[in-house]
Design an enzyme around this catalytic site. Structure first.
Site, mmCIF file in Angstrom:
data_model
loop_
_atom_site.group_PDB
_atom_site.id
_atom_site.type_symbol
_atom_site.label_atom_id
_atom_site.label_comp_id
_atom_site.label_asym_id
_atom_site.label_seq_id
_atom_site.Cartn_x
_atom_site.Cartn_y
_atom_site.Cartn_z
ATOM 1 N N MET A 1 0.646 -1.014 0.709
ATOM 2 C CA MET A 1 -0.070 -0.079 0.112
ATOM 3 C C MET A 1 1.097 1.352 0.234
ATOM 4 O O MET A 1 2.048 1.704 0.510
ATOM 5 C CB MET A 1 -0.580 0.224 1.296
ATOM 6 C CG MET A 1 -1.668 0.970 1.933
ATOM 7 S SD MET A 1 -2.481 1.216 2.666
ATOM 8 C CE MET A 1 -4.197 0.079 2.217
ATOM 9 N N CYS A 2 0.304 1.868 -0.475
ATOM 10 C CA CYS A 2 1.124 3.691 -0.901
ATOM 11 C C CYS A 2 0.467 4.461 -0.845
ATOM 12 O O CYS A 2 -0.965 4.219 -0.001
ATOM 13 C CB CYS A 2 2.309 4.054 -1.702
ATOM 14 S SG CYS A 2 0.786 3.765 -3.661
ATOM 15 N N TYR A 3 0.177 5.724 -1.096
ATOM 16 C CA TYR A 3 -0.679 7.009 -0.779
ATOM 17 C C TYR A 3 -1.902 6.947 -2.083
ATOM 18 O O TYR A 3 -3.373 6.413 -1.409
ATOM 19 C CB TYR A 3 -0.635 8.342 -1.124
ATOM 20 C CG TYR A 3 1.344 8.620 -0.560
ATOM 21 C CD1 TYR A 3 0.814 9.690 0.773
ATOM 22 C CD2 TYR A 3 1.939 8.679 -0.603
ATOM 23 C CE1 TYR A 3 1.425 9.543 1.578
ATOM 24 C CE2 TYR A 3 3.327 9.115 0.024
ATOM 25 C CZ TYR A 3 3.269 9.039 1.070
ATOM 26 O OH TYR A 3 4.225 9.440 2.029
ATOM 27 N N PHE B 1 -4.280 3.886 0.483
ATOM 28 C CA PHE B 1 -4.205 5.010 1.569
ATOM 29 C C PHE B 1 -5.129 5.182 1.590
ATOM 30 O O PHE B 1 -6.336 5.167 2.086
ATOM 31 C CB PHE B 1 -3.230 5.399 2.379
ATOM 32 C CG PHE B 1 -3.891 5.457 4.060
ATOM 33 C CD1 PHE B 1 -3.948 4.489 4.689
ATOM 34 C CD2 PHE B 1 -3.902 6.678 4.514
ATOM 35 C CE1 PHE B 1 -4.388 4.526 6.045
ATOM 36 C CE2 PHE B 1 -4.830 7.350 5.687
ATOM 37 C CZ PHE B 1 -4.897 5.650 6.589
#
EC number: 2.8.1.1
Length: 107
Positions: A66-68, A95
């Site tokens: 998971m990233c932004y 996220f």
């Protein structure tokens, strides 16, 4: 698996809740963002913690990255595949998507 797969935030949450899978979510966002909020039990993956991840997580375990917003996670997911992880997913929406879907976050 030679390539990572894409997974929605809802499917990611379901996979994380399946105890028998022992799936791991790794969060590659910056430390300040991670501290402000992250998925419960997320592993904060950085250049400094990659060895720790590889020591703690078996190559057979599903790994969700998971990233932004779901873009940077794709490169990290492919990197993990190249290291030998067999089941790697990039969380579409990241996220932000997780948070907008009203899924649980811890601080």
């Amino acid at each position: 698996m030679d390539q990572f797969q894409h997974i929605s935030v809802v499917d990611a949450q379901e996979k994380l809740q399946q105890q028998d899978l022992n799936a791991v979510l790794v969060d590659i966002r910056d430390p300040q963002s991670f501290i402000r909020g992250h998925v419960e039990n997320a592993f904060h993956l950085t250049n400094d913690t990659i060895v720790e991840l590889m020591n703690e997580v078996d190559f057979e375990q599903p790994v969700l990255v998971m990233c932004y917003h779901g873009h940077s996670s794709q490169g990290a997911a492919q990197y993990l595949v190249n290291q030998g992880y067999e089941e790697v997913y990039s969380v579409d929406g990241g996220f932000e998507g997780w948070h907008k879907a009203g899924l649980p976050v811890e601080k």
